[in-house]
Design a protein around this motif. Structure first.
Motif, PDB file in Angstrom:
ATOM      1  N   ALA A 252      32.467  20.767  14.364  1.00  0.00           N
ATOM      2  CA  ALA A 252      33.182  20.150  15.472  1.00  0.00           C
ATOM      3  C   ALA A 252      32.831  18.668  15.592  1.00  0.00           C
ATOM      4  CB  ALA A 252      32.864  20.871  16.781  1.00  0.00           C
ATOM      5  N   ALA A 253      31.559  18.330  15.420  1.00  0.00           N
ATOM      6  CA  ALA A 253      31.148  16.927  15.489  1.00  0.00           C
ATOM      7  C   ALA A 253      31.807  16.116  14.375  1.00  0.00           C
ATOM      8  CB  ALA A 253      29.630  16.819  15.403  1.00  0.00           C
ATOM      9  N   ARG A 254      31.894  16.717  13.205  1.00  0.00           N
ATOM     10  CA  ARG A 254      32.531  16.027  12.078  1.00  0.00           C
ATOM     11  C   ARG A 254      34.008  15.769  12.362  1.00  0.00           C
ATOM     12  NH1 ARG A 254      34.863  18.786   8.090  1.00  0.00           N
ATOM     13  NH2 ARG A 254      33.452  20.570   8.319  1.00  0.00           N
ATOM     14  N   ILE A 255      34.702  16.753  12.885  1.00  0.00           N
ATOM     15  CA  ILE A 255      36.123  16.599  13.188  1.00  0.00           C
ATOM     16  C   ILE A 255      36.331  15.604  14.325  1.00  0.00           C
ATOM     17  CG2 ILE A 255      38.153  17.799  14.082  1.00  0.00           C
ATOM     18  CD1 ILE A 255      37.145  20.302  12.604  1.00  0.00           C
ATOM     19  N   ALA A 256      35.471  15.678  15.349  1.00  0.00           N
ATOM     20  CA  ALA A 256      35.602  14.790  16.504  1.00  0.00           C
ATOM     21  C   ALA A 256      35.436  13.332  16.123  1.00  0.00           C
ATOM     22  CB  ALA A 256      34.584  15.170  17.574  1.00  0.00           C
ATOM     23  N   SER A 257      34.656  13.068  15.081  1.00  0.00           N
ATOM     24  CA  SER A 257      34.374  11.679  14.700  1.00  0.00           C
ATOM     25  C   SER A 257      35.641  10.909  14.344  1.00  0.00           C
ATOM     26  CB  SER A 257      33.383  11.638  13.530  1.00  0.00           C
ATOM     27  OG  SER A 257      33.957  12.190  12.356  1.00  0.00           O
ATOM     28  N   ALA A 258      36.691  11.609  13.963  1.00  0.00           N
ATOM     29  CA  ALA A 258      37.942  10.938  13.609  1.00  0.00           C
ATOM     30  C   ALA A 258      38.716  10.466  14.839  1.00  0.00           C
ATOM     31  CB  ALA A 258      38.820  11.876  12.784  1.00  0.00           C
ATOM     32  N   ASN A 259      38.323  10.947  16.005  1.00  0.00           N
ATOM     33  CA  ASN A 259      39.084  10.660  17.216  1.00  0.00           C
ATOM     34  C   ASN A 259      38.328   9.804  18.226  1.00  0.00           C
ATOM     35  OD1 ASN A 259      41.231  12.325  16.285  1.00  0.00           O
ATOM     36  ND2 ASN A 259      40.136  14.136  17.001  1.00  0.00           N
ATOM     37  N   VAL A 260      37.122   9.345  17.900  1.00  0.00           N
ATOM     38  CA  VAL A 260      36.313   8.623  18.871  1.00  0.00           C
ATOM     39  C   VAL A 260      36.806   7.189  19.045  1.00  0.00           C
ATOM     40  CG1 VAL A 260      34.268   9.996  18.356  1.00  0.00           C
ATOM     41  CG2 VAL A 260      34.609   7.822  17.167  1.00  0.00           C
ATOM     42  N   THR A 261      36.544   6.642  20.229  1.00  0.00           N
ATOM     43  CA  THR A 261      36.796   5.229  20.516  1.00  0.00           C
ATOM     44  C   THR A 261      35.518   4.657  21.120  1.00  0.00           C
ATOM     45  OG1 THR A 261      37.573   5.685  22.764  1.00  0.00           O
ATOM     46  CG2 THR A 261      39.229   5.685  20.991  1.00  0.00           C
ATOM     47  N   ASP A 262      35.382   3.350  21.106  1.00  0.00           N
ATOM     48  CA  ASP A 262      34.189   2.727  21.681  1.00  0.00           C
ATOM     49  C   ASP A 262      34.019   3.036  23.167  1.00  0.00           C
ATOM     50  OD1 ASP A 262      33.308   1.700  19.288  1.00  0.00           O
ATOM     51  OD2 ASP A 262      34.260  -0.253  19.569  1.00  0.00           O
TER      52      ASP A 262
END
Length: 243
Positions: free
Chosen positions: A102-112
């Motif tokens: 989940a952390a790996r997938i979420a990394s594609a959607n993060v913003t500052d």
């Protein structure tokens, strides 16, 4: 967990919506570690605290029993299950894989700005730990993790993770006294990986964060029954949720 007033506020009228609200509060109590293994629920006290009739509470407890988040005793009372070392080890092993993914997938959607919000949650947990507000530590930890998991935008992963936390969350209370376990160092690693847009590093940091707690709790569960924070699971009671 703080007491709640009546549930029939604007926008929440109707049996179905009250039912959902009650179930949500019970799920939150389990996932955040406010409820602990061996804790027995009082239907009367739960209904009074939540400001509702016993019916939606009874239905919510039944749903949680059906999903194995709670267990029904021979006298028909309901309690939080006690997990042995083998069950805990299996549970944390599954968490390593699923939540790391989940952390790996979420990394594609993060913003500052989102990472800044995550940092604020983490700081709240760190401050709470320094001041001894352990209930807030548990709340902040749960909020930190689920802010990440929701960012996967996955209809598959999130329900699985919620189910894992319903089983695992109650044991988290017994990790609070371990020196260094709640220093948030791996949370900082996770956020660093997000800022660097490094999905593999985010997954690895999440796995280390989960393993750190899991290793401690499994070791405690394997220790002698007369020692350690898991030795007397019924010693911690949280009114007004229990008998």
């Amino acid at each position: 967990m703080r007491s709640e007033s009546a549930l029939d506020e604007p926008g929440l009228t109707g049996r179905g919506k009250v039912q959902d609200r009650v179930l949500s509060k019970l799920q939150y109590g389990l996932m955040s570690g406010i409820f602990v293994p061996g804790q027995v629920f009082s239907l009367r006290k739960l209904a009074a605290t939540l400001g509702t009739s016993p019916m939606p509470v009874r239905e919510s407890l039944s749903r949680l029993v059906a999903s194995n988040a709670l267990e029904e005793l021979p006298n028909r009372s309901v309690r939080v299950p006690r997990l042995d070392a083998t069950s805990l080890a299996e549970l944390f092993e599954v968490r390593l894989h699923i939540e790391g993914m989940a952390a790996r997938i979420a990394s594609a959607n993060v913003t500052d700005p989102w990472i800044d919000d995550l940092a604020a949650i983490n700081e709240r947990g760190r401050t709470a730990h320094e001041t001894g507000n352990m209930a807030e530590v548990l709340r902040a930890n749960q909020e930190f993790h689920f802010a990440i998991y929701r960012l996967t935008r996955s209809k598959i992963l999130l329900p699985i993770i919620e189910g894992l936390w319903l089983r695992c969350g109650p044991t988290m209370y017994f990790s609070l006294g371990s020196p260094g376990l709640w220093d948030t160092s791996f949370h900082i690693e996770i956020m660093k990986a997000f800022r660097q847009a490094d999905p593999q590093a985010a997954e690895a940091a999440m796995r280390r964060d989960i393993a750190k707690t899991g290793d401690f709790l499994v070791a405690q569960a394997r220790s002698a029954a007369t020692s350690g924070p898991l030795a007397d699971l019924l010693s911690v009671q949280s009114e007004p949720w229990t008998e």
